[in-house]
Design an enzyme around this catalytic site. Sequence first.
Site, PDB file in Angstrom:
ATOM      1  N   SER A  42     -32.450 -15.385   8.895  1.00 12.89           N
ATOM      2  CA  SER A  42     -32.328 -14.892  10.276  1.00 12.89           C
ATOM      3  C   SER A  42     -33.595 -15.198  11.049  1.00 12.89           C
ATOM      4  O   SER A  42     -34.699 -15.240  10.483  1.00 12.89           O
ATOM      5  CB  SER A  42     -32.116 -13.383  10.208  1.00 12.89           C
ATOM      6  OG  SER A  42     -32.349 -12.791  11.459  1.00 12.89           O
ATOM      7  N   TYR A  48     -34.171  -4.550   6.716  1.00 15.77           N
ATOM      8  CA  TYR A  48     -33.212  -5.664   6.728  1.00 15.77           C
ATOM      9  C   TYR A  48     -33.963  -6.990   6.931  1.00 15.77           C
ATOM     10  O   TYR A  48     -33.794  -7.944   6.162  1.00 15.77           O
ATOM     11  CB  TYR A  48     -32.165  -5.463   7.847  1.00 15.77           C
ATOM     12  CG  TYR A  48     -31.543  -6.753   8.292  1.00 15.77           C
ATOM     13  CD1 TYR A  48     -30.569  -7.382   7.524  1.00 15.77           C
ATOM     14  CD2 TYR A  48     -31.968  -7.386   9.469  1.00 15.77           C
ATOM     15  CE1 TYR A  48     -30.031  -8.597   7.920  1.00 15.77           C
ATOM     16  CE2 TYR A  48     -31.440  -8.600   9.861  1.00 15.77           C
ATOM     17  CZ  TYR A  48     -30.471  -9.202   9.086  1.00 15.77           C
ATOM     18  OH  TYR A  48     -29.957 -10.408   9.474  1.00 15.77           O
ATOM     19  N   LYS A  62     -34.797 -10.498   4.309  1.00 16.25           N
ATOM     20  CA  LYS A  62     -34.624 -11.930   4.597  1.00 16.25           C
ATOM     21  C   LYS A  62     -35.934 -12.687   4.315  1.00 16.25           C
ATOM     22  O   LYS A  62     -35.938 -13.767   3.716  1.00 16.25           O
ATOM     23  CB  LYS A  62     -34.207 -12.141   6.056  1.00 16.25           C
ATOM     24  CG  LYS A  62     -32.857 -11.547   6.406  1.00 16.25           C
ATOM     25  CD  LYS A  62     -31.730 -12.299   5.722  1.00 16.25           C
ATOM     26  CE  LYS A  62     -30.375 -11.707   6.011  1.00 16.25           C
ATOM     27  NZ  LYS A  62     -29.307 -12.237   5.158  1.00 16.25           N
TER      28      LYS A  62
HETATM   29  C1  UD1 Z   1     -30.719  -7.980  15.864  1.00 15.88           C
HETATM   30  C2  UD1 Z   1     -31.737  -7.784  14.787  1.00 15.88           C
HETATM   31  C3  UD1 Z   1     -31.835  -9.020  13.959  1.00 15.88           C
HETATM   32  C4  UD1 Z   1     -30.464  -9.438  13.435  1.00 15.88           C
HETATM   33  C5  UD1 Z   1     -29.507  -9.608  14.600  1.00 15.88           C
HETATM   34  C6  UD1 Z   1     -28.113  -9.894  14.117  1.00 15.88           C
HETATM   35  C7  UD1 Z   1     -33.432  -6.207  15.642  1.00 15.88           C
HETATM   36  C8  UD1 Z   1     -34.874  -6.020  15.999  1.00 15.88           C
HETATM   37  N1  UD1 Z   1     -33.047  -7.441  15.306  1.00 15.88           N
HETATM   38  O1  UD1 Z   1     -31.207  -8.960  16.766  1.00 15.88           O
HETATM   39  O2  UD1 Z   1     -32.692  -8.763  12.887  1.00 15.88           O
HETATM   40  O3  UD1 Z   1     -30.570 -10.626  12.713  1.00 15.88           O
HETATM   41  O4  UD1 Z   1     -29.468  -8.410  15.357  1.00 15.88           O
HETATM   42  O5  UD1 Z   1     -27.347 -10.402  15.165  1.00 15.88           O
HETATM   43  O6  UD1 Z   1     -32.662  -5.287  15.666  1.00 15.88           O
HETATM   44  N2  UD1 Z   1     -29.111  -4.771  23.666  1.00 15.88           N
HETATM   45  C9  UD1 Z   1     -28.908  -3.868  24.685  1.00 15.88           C
HETATM   46  N3  UD1 Z   1     -27.994  -2.881  24.486  1.00 15.88           N
HETATM   47  C10 UD1 Z   1     -27.270  -2.743  23.326  1.00 15.88           C
HETATM   48  C11 UD1 Z   1     -27.509  -3.689  22.287  1.00 15.88           C
HETATM   49  C12 UD1 Z   1     -28.458  -4.678  22.490  1.00 15.88           C
HETATM   50  O7  UD1 Z   1     -29.525  -3.932  25.749  1.00 15.88           O
HETATM   51  O8  UD1 Z   1     -26.480  -1.810  23.197  1.00 15.88           O
HETATM   52  C13 UD1 Z   1     -30.094  -5.864  23.894  1.00 15.88           C
HETATM   53  C14 UD1 Z   1     -31.272  -5.845  22.945  1.00 15.88           C
HETATM   54  O9  UD1 Z   1     -32.314  -5.040  23.451  1.00 15.88           O
HETATM   55  C15 UD1 Z   1     -31.627  -7.343  22.874  1.00 15.88           C
HETATM   56  C16 UD1 Z   1     -30.276  -8.033  23.035  1.00 15.88           C
HETATM   57  O10 UD1 Z   1     -29.423  -7.077  23.646  1.00 15.88           O
HETATM   58  O11 UD1 Z   1     -32.433  -7.698  23.964  1.00 15.88           O
HETATM   59  C17 UD1 Z   1     -29.668  -8.476  21.724  1.00 15.88           C
HETATM   60  O12 UD1 Z   1     -29.631  -7.369  20.835  1.00 15.88           O
HETATM   61  P1  UD1 Z   1     -28.854  -7.432  19.430  1.00 15.88           P
HETATM   62  O13 UD1 Z   1     -27.488  -7.970  19.628  1.00 15.88           O
HETATM   63  O14 UD1 Z   1     -28.982  -6.098  18.784  1.00 15.88           O
HETATM   64  O15 UD1 Z   1     -29.652  -8.542  18.616  1.00 15.88           O
HETATM   65  P2  UD1 Z   1     -31.225  -8.662  18.280  1.00 15.88           P
HETATM   66  O16 UD1 Z   1     -31.933  -7.383  18.537  1.00 15.88           O
HETATM   67  O17 UD1 Z   1     -31.737  -9.877  18.949  1.00 15.88           O
END
Ligand code: UD1
Length: 337
Positions: A124, A149, A153
């Site tokens: 990842s 997690y 990795k």
């Molecule tokens: C997360 C994990 C990463 C994992 C990946 C799987 C963390 C720090 N990282 O990545 O290790 O491999 O998921 O896909 O958790 N967001 C919102 N509202 C929400 C959900 C997300 O604003 O309800 C935003 C987050 O702040 C981020 C973006 O959307 O900016 C993507 O979030 P997410 O889909 O959870 O992925 P990552 O955090 O990039």
Amino acid sequence: MAILLPGGAGYIGSHTAIELLEAGKEIVIIDNFSNSNPRVLESIKKITGKDFKFYEIDYMHKEKLQKVFEENTIESVINFAGFKAVGESVQKPIEYYRNNISGALVLLDTMRKYGCKKFIFSSSATVYGEPERIPLTEDCKTGGTTNPYGTTKLFIEQILKDIYTSDNTWDICILRYFNPVGAHKSGRIGEEPQGIPNNLMPYIVRVASGQLKELSIFGDDYDTPDGTGVRDYIHVVDLAKGHLKALEKINKEGKGLYIYNLGTGTGYSVLDMVKAFEKTTGKKVNYKIAPRRLGDIATCYADPKKAKEELGWEATKTLEDMCQDSWNYMANQEYLT
Ligand code: UD1
């Protein structure tokens, strides 16, 4: 000669299984359904019109895993088995380290025992921690993961490097996924998070369908064009195809340890995603701005050049495909149940 897919009933595993079967490969899936549904296996068969062997076992169970190697000629392994919920990993570090790391060790040890040394690993972008620079190239520093997690990795990558150092007859390919989204175009398989999703796209589709009230956007004060977090979203079918290219690479070149980013090279913000989803599907996504989420970074996207040059792979699906296919899968749930 078959390709073994531990965790092949899961989100990325099932999409890869389809691509492998459609390319005429023989596969064997093992899964304990800890985070997947037996129905997925039937969907894979319906979509491809092809059959495959399946074992309902935990990949950590040494004797049962050995039986799979006894009963089949396994030429290579693509390991999708592993727990992947970031928040849960903070609550259950022992379970995460045991399942992901001990599981990988049992698998690798068994492979060695049966002389099978071709291994593709689902890593990842999380291994980069706070990015050294953007876009991320494979030689950027790794480490500084913010949850167990992510650390699993990172550790497994290290274990693989050590294995290769000790015995260079292994062929190992580490694939660093960016943010997988979307679903197979049939609408029959997709991501099925248990409970309330943590990742953005599954959350968006549930708000659009009315299952959840509104999306909380975690922070609008990042140093990004619109203040919300920027990520490299990649369609799961593009990602799945990357595994085929990785397999071709290790079959052709042989004897090496390779690392590739699987991303599109384009970053989209949370607001970009909401707007694209609404425009593509015509569904409204209610949202509010909430505080930043602990452990989040501002921007993360790949430099996918190495995969293009060395694997001949690049993502081809658009942001619209990602939104539409994610929505189709959700809209299809009624038909599936
Ligand atoms: C997360 C994990 C990463 C994992 C990946 C799987 C963390 C720090 N990282 O990545 O290790 O491999 O998921 O896909 O958790 N967001 C919102 N509202 C929400 C959900 C997300 O604003 O309800 C935003 C987050 O702040 C981020 C973006 O959307 O900016 C993507 O979030 P997410 O889909 O959870 O992925 P990552 O955090 O990039």
